[in-house]
Design a protein around this motif. Structure first.
Motif, PDB file in Angstrom:
ATOM      1  N   LEU A   1      56.438  53.739  95.857  1.00  0.00           N
ATOM      2  CA  LEU A   1      56.043  53.318  94.521  1.00  0.00           C
ATOM      3  C   LEU A   1      55.364  54.475  93.803  1.00  0.00           C
ATOM      4  O   LEU A   1      54.499  55.143  94.381  1.00  0.00           O
ATOM      5  CB  LEU A   1      55.079  52.131  94.604  1.00  0.00           C
ATOM      6  N   VAL A   2      55.731  54.680  92.556  1.00  0.00           N
ATOM      7  CA  VAL A   2      55.135  55.746  91.760  1.00  0.00           C
ATOM      8  C   VAL A   2      54.703  55.163  90.415  1.00  0.00           C
ATOM      9  O   VAL A   2      55.530  54.661  89.648  1.00  0.00           O
ATOM     10  CB  VAL A   2      56.126  56.905  91.528  1.00  0.00           C
ATOM     11  N   GLU A   3      53.387  55.250  90.153  1.00  0.00           N
ATOM     12  CA  GLU A   3      52.849  54.739  88.897  1.00  0.00           C
ATOM     13  C   GLU A   3      52.799  55.838  87.833  1.00  0.00           C
ATOM     14  O   GLU A   3      52.708  57.023  88.159  1.00  0.00           O
ATOM     15  CB  GLU A   3      51.423  54.188  89.081  1.00  0.00           C
ATOM     16  N   SER A   4      52.806  55.405  86.589  1.00  0.00           N
ATOM     17  CA  SER A   4      52.632  56.320  85.469  1.00  0.00           C
ATOM     18  C   SER A   4      52.059  55.542  84.294  1.00  0.00           C
ATOM     19  O   SER A   4      52.068  54.307  84.292  1.00  0.00           O
ATOM     20  CB  SER A   4      53.963  56.968  85.081  1.00  0.00           C
ATOM     21  N   GLY A   5      51.557  56.282  83.305  1.00  0.00           N
ATOM     22  CA  GLY A   5      51.113  55.648  82.072  1.00  0.00           C
ATOM     23  C   GLY A   5      49.621  55.533  81.878  1.00  0.00           C
ATOM     24  O   GLY A   5      49.167  55.048  80.841  1.00  0.00           O
ATOM     25  N   GLY A   6      48.839  55.951  82.863  1.00  0.00           N
ATOM     26  CA  GLY A   6      47.395  55.876  82.686  1.00  0.00           C
ATOM     27  C   GLY A   6      46.902  56.900  81.680  1.00  0.00           C
ATOM     28  O   GLY A   6      47.664  57.742  81.199  1.00  0.00           O
ATOM     29  N   GLY A   7      45.625  56.821  81.360  1.00  0.00           N
ATOM     30  CA  GLY A   7      45.056  57.782  80.417  1.00  0.00           C
ATOM     31  C   GLY A   7      43.739  57.314  79.862  1.00  0.00           C
ATOM     32  O   GLY A   7      43.129  56.363  80.375  1.00  0.00           O
ATOM     33  N   LEU A   8      43.312  57.983  78.802  1.00  0.00           N
ATOM     34  CA  LEU A   8      42.050  57.685  78.127  1.00  0.00           C
ATOM     35  C   LEU A   8      42.343  56.974  76.810  1.00  0.00           C
ATOM     36  O   LEU A   8      43.187  57.439  76.026  1.00  0.00           O
ATOM     37  CB  LEU A   8      41.284  58.978  77.872  1.00  0.00           C
ATOM     38  N   VAL A   9      41.663  55.865  76.577  1.00  0.00           N
ATOM     39  CA  VAL A   9      41.880  55.102  75.350  1.00  0.00           C
ATOM     40  C   VAL A   9      40.539  54.525  74.896  1.00  0.00           C
ATOM     41  O   VAL A   9      39.647  54.281  75.724  1.00  0.00           O
ATOM     42  CB  VAL A   9      42.919  53.982  75.591  1.00  0.00           C
ATOM     43  N   GLN A  10      40.408  54.322  73.601  1.00  0.00           N
ATOM     44  CA  GLN A  10      39.182  53.714  73.076  1.00  0.00           C
ATOM     45  C   GLN A  10      39.222  52.201  73.274  1.00  0.00           C
ATOM     46  O   GLN A  10      40.305  51.595  73.348  1.00  0.00           O
ATOM     47  CB  GLN A  10      39.030  54.040  71.597  1.00  0.00           C
ATOM     48  N   ALA A  11      38.053  51.611  73.333  1.00  0.00           N
ATOM     49  CA  ALA A  11      37.963  50.161  73.438  1.00  0.00           C
ATOM     50  C   ALA A  11      38.742  49.508  72.295  1.00  0.00           C
ATOM     51  O   ALA A  11      38.680  49.952  71.149  1.00  0.00           O
ATOM     52  CB  ALA A  11      36.506  49.719  73.407  1.00  0.00           C
ATOM     53  N   GLY A  12      39.481  48.455  72.652  1.00  0.00           N
ATOM     54  CA  GLY A  12      40.321  47.779  71.681  1.00  0.00           C
ATOM     55  C   GLY A  12      41.742  48.306  71.640  1.00  0.00           C
ATOM     56  O   GLY A  12      42.621  47.680  71.024  1.00  0.00           O
ATOM     57  N   GLY A  13      41.977  49.422  72.286  1.00  0.00           N
ATOM     58  CA  GLY A  13      43.297  50.024  72.298  1.00  0.00           C
ATOM     59  C   GLY A  13      44.211  49.439  73.358  1.00  0.00           C
ATOM     60  O   GLY A  13      43.859  48.469  74.045  1.00  0.00           O
ATOM     61  N   SER A  14      45.375  50.048  73.493  1.00  0.00           N
ATOM     62  CA  SER A  14      46.396  49.561  74.419  1.00  0.00           C
ATOM     63  C   SER A  14      46.946  50.693  75.275  1.00  0.00           C
ATOM     64  O   SER A  14      46.958  51.855  74.847  1.00  0.00           O
ATOM     65  CB  SER A  14      47.556  48.922  73.641  1.00  0.00           C
ATOM     66  N   LEU A  15      47.399  50.321  76.451  1.00  0.00           N
ATOM     67  CA  LEU A  15      48.119  51.228  77.344  1.00  0.00           C
ATOM     68  C   LEU A  15      49.193  50.427  78.058  1.00  0.00           C
ATOM     69  O   LEU A  15      49.039  49.217  78.270  1.00  0.00           O
ATOM     70  CB  LEU A  15      47.190  51.858  78.387  1.00  0.00           C
TER      71      LEU A  15
END
Length: 124
Positions: free
Chosen positions: A4-18
């Motif tokens: 299994l390989v995950e992707s898509g994480g990161g830094l986002v402000q509160a209220g945002g989406s990922l």
């Protein structure tokens, strides 16, 4: 054996989406129940969401209900986690997990295969 390989994480402000994605190896992906767990520093691994092989059964932790959506595309061997209205307390390493069953429990020790994790950080 499933990798299994995950992707898509990161830094986002509160209220945002990922949107997190997990790609699995193998030709029998549709027979595996899939789940997302997360682990914040100093805390135990926590169930987030799970989906059965055919996608007909989905479970969510109370803390993410109404904000997160789990889905899968068996033709592409992927499972995704759409995360909306993110909060600082959602900050954690997110792990994709799989088990060779249509049953998708919320306990981490019942999953056989794990990805390496992807960091999600939500700033206030």
């Amino acid at each position: 054996q499933v990798q299994l390989v995950e992707s898509g994480g990161g830094l986002v402000q509160a209220g945002g989406s990922l949107r997190l994605s997990c790609t699995a190896s193998g030709r029998t992906f549709s027979t595996y129940g899939m789940a997302w767990f997360r682990q914040a520093p100093g805390k135990d691994r926590e169930f987030v969401a799970a989906i059965s092989g055919g996608g007909g059964n989905r479970n969510y932790a109370e803390s993410v209900k109404g904000r997160f959506t789990i889905s899968r595309d068996n033709a592409k061997n992927t499972v995704s986690l759409q995360m909306n209205s993110l909060k600082p307390e959602d900050t954690a390493v997110y792990y994709c997990a799989a088990r060779p069953s249509s049953v998708v429990p919320s306990t981490f020790y019942e999953y056989n295969y794990w990805g390496q994790g992807t960091q999600v950080t939500v700033s206030s």
